[in-house]
Design an enzyme around this catalytic site. Structure first.
Site, PDB file in Angstrom:
ATOM      1  N   ASP A  10      18.810  87.145 -18.628  1.00 24.51           N
ATOM      2  CA  ASP A  10      19.111  86.826 -20.025  1.00 24.51           C
ATOM      3  C   ASP A  10      17.940  86.049 -20.623  1.00 24.51           C
ATOM      4  O   ASP A  10      18.069  84.906 -21.040  1.00 24.51           O
ATOM      5  CB  ASP A  10      20.414  85.999 -20.068  1.00 24.51           C
ATOM      6  CG  ASP A  10      20.906  85.760 -21.486  1.00 24.51           C
ATOM      7  OD1 ASP A  10      20.500  86.513 -22.401  1.00 24.51           O
ATOM      8  OD2 ASP A  10      21.691  84.820 -21.677  1.00 24.51           O
TER       9      ASP A  10
HETATM   10  C1  SPV Z   1      26.051  84.992 -24.147  1.00 25.54           C
HETATM   11  O1  SPV Z   1      27.200  85.278 -23.775  1.00 25.54           O
HETATM   12  O2  SPV Z   1      25.084  85.728 -23.950  1.00 25.54           O
HETATM   13  C2  SPV Z   1      25.814  83.754 -24.864  1.00 25.54           C
HETATM   14  C3  SPV Z   1      26.711  82.639 -24.669  1.00 25.54           C
HETATM   15  O3  SPV Z   1      24.827  83.663 -25.555  1.00 25.54           O
HETATM   16  S1  SPV Z   1      26.048  81.630 -23.437  1.00 25.54           S
HETATM   17  O4  SPV Z   1      25.729  82.429 -22.286  1.00 25.54           O
HETATM   18  O5  SPV Z   1      27.081  80.674 -23.202  1.00 25.54           O
HETATM   19  O6  SPV Z   1      24.849  80.978 -23.961  1.00 25.54           O
HETATM   20 MG    MG Z   2      23.472  85.099 -25.260  1.00 22.20          MG
END
Ligand code: SPV
Ligand code: MG
Length: 309
Positions: A63
């Site tokens: 991510d």
């Molecule tokens: C996601 O679900 O990708 C988010 C929320 O951005 S978090 O992972 O809590 O940042």
């Molecule tokens: Mg996110």
């Protein structure tokens, strides 16, 4: 207006907008592909969060904007096709500057997505729970990005949610409130206040000070121990369960792989699996059988419009 025409049901975007405006709290569930989106809707959730974290993970990447917009859009298209409820797409930082973000908004709009959430960090973003530092975007630049997105949306009901990362990056409540107000003035339809604390205190403090200036969105991933009633009383409009489908899938797949490998067979896992027939039923293979009968050898002897499945 033609009174004989049946009334159109509200669009997905109109329903999402109504949820944000409603006095009661709404719950969105994370999904990361067509199947998980279908499961979330089937469980009764009125809307879906297309999580960047979950979609990236499901595709085996991090991510950290390793996913391209094309890959995000391809995944979201499956989710839109698989459902009828509104979908809020995690647009990270908009994949660049205002120009990249507004193009993303138009592409999402064409797919039938109801809202995008943009966070005030720098590209490439890092997940808010990573301890790698969370540099924030320049406030004026982020305001321009929101404005550009609002000016570019194809559907008047489409929502732009501005995600404030000031608490995540340790800048405190005053800066979080200040940025949220700037983003609201720039045109954001809702503010998502994010926090990585475990007690939910700073989110509740923010909600009190915010006092309903525009709809508030939260994600209690780390502060899941706080009952949702507290957030509802504090005026939170929308609560997102942001990654639980993906995390459940990781656990289940890991367990099933380990068991099959260790036991050299299925005996231990089979009772815990859904049957193949259940998968067929869930994906409505019967509809395909009916359509095959109807369309695979058409004789042209039926004229009733709209008689199809
Ligand atoms: C996601 O679900 O990708 C988010 C929320 O951005 S978090 O992972 O809590 O940042
Ligand atoms: Mg996110």
């Amino acid at each position: 207006m033609d009174s004989t025409r049946p009334a159109q049901p509200p669009s997905r975007s109109a329903r999402l907008r109504a949820m944000l405006a409603a006095p009661e709290i709404s719950f969105l569930m994370e999904a990361h592909n067509g199947l998980s989106a279908r499961i979330a809707q089937h469980a009764g959730f009125p809307g879906i969060w297309a999580s960047g974290f979950a979609i990236s993970t499901a595709l085996g990447v991090r991510d950290s904007n390793e996913l391209s917009t094309k890959e995000l859009l391809d995944t979201v298209a499956f989710m839109v096709d698989a459902t009828t409820v509104p979908i809020v797409v995690d647009g990270d930082t908009g994949y660049g500057n205002f120009n990249n973000a507004r193009r993303l908004v138009r592409q999402l709009g064409r797919l039938g997505v109801s809202a995008v959430c943009l966070e005030d960090k720098l590209f490439p973003k890092t997940n808010s729970f990573l301890g790698t530092g969370q540099p924030l975007a320049d406030e004026r630049e982020f305001c321009g990005k929101i404005r550009a997105c609002k000016d570019s949306q194809l559907d008047a009901e489409f929502c732009v949610v501005a995600r404030v990362e000031a608490l995540v990056s340790g800048r405190g409540l005053t800066e979080a409130l200040h940025r949220a107000e700037s983003y609201r003035r720039a045109g954001a339809d809702a503010v998502f206040i994010h926090s990585k604390q475990q007690d939910g205190r700073e989110v509740l403090d923010f909600a009190r000070e915010w006092a309903g200036r525009c709809p508030l969105v939260i994600t209690p991933t780390t502060y899941h121990g706080v009952g949702v009633d507290a957030f509802e009383r504090a005026g939170v409009a929308m609560l997102i369960w942001a990654n639980q489908n993906m995390r459940a899938a990781v656990l289940a797949m890991r367990q099933v792989c380990q068991s099959i490998a260790a036991n050299r067979g299925l005996t231990a896992v089979e009772p815990a699996l859904v049957s193949v027939q259940e998968v067929f039923d869930f994906l409505d293979y019967d509809e395909l059988d009916a359509a095959t009968l109807r369309y695979s050898s058409w004789h042209g002897d039926e004229t009733t419009a709209g008689a199809g499945p």
